[in-house]
Design a protein around this motif. Structure first.
Motif, mmCIF file in Angstrom:
data_model
loop_
_atom_site.group_PDB
_atom_site.id
_atom_site.type_symbol
_atom_site.label_atom_id
_atom_site.label_comp_id
_atom_site.label_asym_id
_atom_site.label_seq_id
_atom_site.Cartn_x
_atom_site.Cartn_y
_atom_site.Cartn_z
ATOM 1 N N UNK A 3 0.837 -1.200 0.000
ATOM 2 C CA UNK A 3 0.000 0.000 0.000
ATOM 3 C C UNK A 3 0.876 1.257 0.000
ATOM 4 N N UNK A 4 0.349 2.300 -0.611
ATOM 5 C CA UNK A 4 1.013 3.600 -0.599
ATOM 6 C C UNK A 4 0.795 4.242 0.761
ATOM 7 N N UNK A 5 1.870 4.736 1.355
ATOM 8 C CA UNK A 5 1.801 5.421 2.649
ATOM 9 C C UNK A 5 2.324 6.843 2.473
ATOM 10 N N UNK A 6 2.019 7.695 3.434
ATOM 11 C CA UNK A 6 2.370 9.113 3.319
ATOM 12 C C UNK A 6 3.867 9.323 3.139
ATOM 13 N N UNK A 7 4.691 8.584 3.841
ATOM 14 C CA UNK A 7 6.141 8.758 3.708
ATOM 15 C C UNK A 7 6.588 8.516 2.270
ATOM 16 N N UNK A 8 6.081 7.448 1.645
ATOM 17 C CA UNK A 8 6.465 7.154 0.261
ATOM 18 C C UNK A 8 5.897 8.197 -0.697
ATOM 19 N N UNK A 9 4.681 8.666 -0.437
ATOM 20 C CA UNK A 9 4.110 9.698 -1.296
ATOM 21 C C UNK A 9 4.932 10.977 -1.225
ATOM 22 N N UNK A 10 5.368 11.369 -0.043
ATOM 23 C CA UNK A 10 6.183 12.585 0.062
ATOM 24 C C UNK A 10 7.502 12.417 -0.681
ATOM 25 N N UNK A 11 8.056 11.202 -0.684
ATOM 26 C CA UNK A 11 9.272 10.945 -1.465
ATOM 27 C C UNK A 11 8.990 11.114 -2.948
ATOM 28 N N UNK A 69 -9.165 14.334 -5.303
ATOM 29 C CA UNK A 69 -8.587 13.887 -4.028
ATOM 30 C C UNK A 69 -8.145 15.077 -3.174
ATOM 31 N N UNK A 70 -7.620 16.109 -3.788
ATOM 32 C CA UNK A 70 -7.269 17.402 -3.181
ATOM 33 C C UNK A 70 -6.112 17.392 -2.193
ATOM 34 N N UNK A 71 -5.903 16.318 -1.439
ATOM 35 C CA UNK A 71 -4.845 16.278 -0.421
ATOM 36 C C UNK A 71 -4.039 14.986 -0.563
ATOM 37 N N UNK A 72 -2.849 14.941 0.007
ATOM 38 C CA UNK A 72 -2.084 13.689 -0.018
ATOM 39 C C UNK A 72 -2.860 12.502 0.559
ATOM 40 N N UNK A 73 -3.553 12.685 1.681
ATOM 41 C CA UNK A 73 -4.320 11.572 2.250
ATOM 42 C C UNK A 73 -5.421 11.112 1.298
ATOM 43 N N UNK A 74 -6.045 12.045 0.595
ATOM 44 C CA UNK A 74 -7.055 11.684 -0.389
ATOM 45 C C UNK A 74 -6.465 10.883 -1.534
ATOM 46 N N UNK A 75 -5.282 11.266 -1.986
ATOM 47 C CA UNK A 75 -4.618 10.545 -3.068
ATOM 48 C C UNK A 75 -4.190 9.160 -2.599
ATOM 49 N N UNK A 76 -3.690 9.067 -1.383
ATOM 50 C CA UNK A 76 -3.305 7.764 -0.829
ATOM 51 C C UNK A 76 -4.510 6.834 -0.794
ATOM 52 N N UNK A 77 -5.636 7.344 -0.345
ATOM 53 C CA UNK A 77 -6.859 6.545 -0.299
ATOM 54 C C UNK A 77 -7.244 6.076 -1.704
ATOM 55 N N UNK A 78 -7.176 6.964 -2.674
ATOM 56 C CA UNK A 78 -7.513 6.627 -4.055
ATOM 57 C C UNK A 78 -6.594 5.524 -4.586
ATOM 58 N N UNK A 79 -5.303 5.685 -4.403
ATOM 59 C CA UNK A 79 -4.338 4.691 -4.887
ATOM 60 C C UNK A 79 -4.577 3.347 -4.219
ATOM 61 N N UNK A 80 -4.746 3.352 -2.899
ATOM 62 C CA UNK A 80 -4.912 2.097 -2.180
ATOM 63 C C UNK A 80 -6.230 1.405 -2.526
ATOM 64 N N UNK A 81 -7.279 2.171 -2.802
ATOM 65 C CA UNK A 81 -8.534 1.569 -3.275
ATOM 66 C C UNK A 81 -8.318 0.873 -4.614
ATOM 67 N N UNK A 82 -7.566 1.516 -5.495
ATOM 68 C CA UNK A 82 -7.263 0.906 -6.796
ATOM 69 C C UNK A 82 -6.372 -0.322 -6.641
ATOM 70 N N UNK A 83 -5.446 -0.290 -5.705
ATOM 71 C CA UNK A 83 -4.612 -1.456 -5.447
ATOM 72 C C UNK A 83 -5.439 -2.634 -4.959
#
Length: 87
Positions: A3-11, A69-83
């Motif tokens: 799963x995508x997590x905030x630390x990896x997204x910030x990277x 998604x508007x925010x990093x947490x929103x994007x993380x949720x979107x990516x993880x739902x697709x995963x």
């Protein structure tokens, strides 16, 4: 795939290099609910970042969904739902 997590997204956000240099918000673990616009990311920089996410995580993301998604947490949720759908 993990799963995508905030630390990896910030990277990934830092690697994209498309961020507005005038943004004063640090890309750290406190940005989860900060709008991408405030982080210095416009639609083109989000598009470029999402290309990297799609390549890394083998998912397909609709640009309209990414922008919504508007925010990093929103994007993380979107990516993880697709995963989870593709698992």
């Amino acid at each position: 795939m993990t799963a995508l997590v905030l630390q990896r997204l910030t990277e990934l956000m830092a690697e994209c290099g498309d961020r507005d240099p005038s943004s004063e918000v640090a890309l750290d673990d406190s940005i989860g609910e900060v709008p991408f616009e405030d982080l210095g990311f416009d639609s083109l920089s989000l598009f470029n970042m999402c290309l990297q996410i799609e390549s890394t995580y083998s998912v397909q993301l609709a640009l309209d969904d990414v922008l919504a998604a508007e925010t990093p947490n929103g994007l993380i949720e979107l990516v993880n739902e697709n995963l989870s759908r593709s698992a």
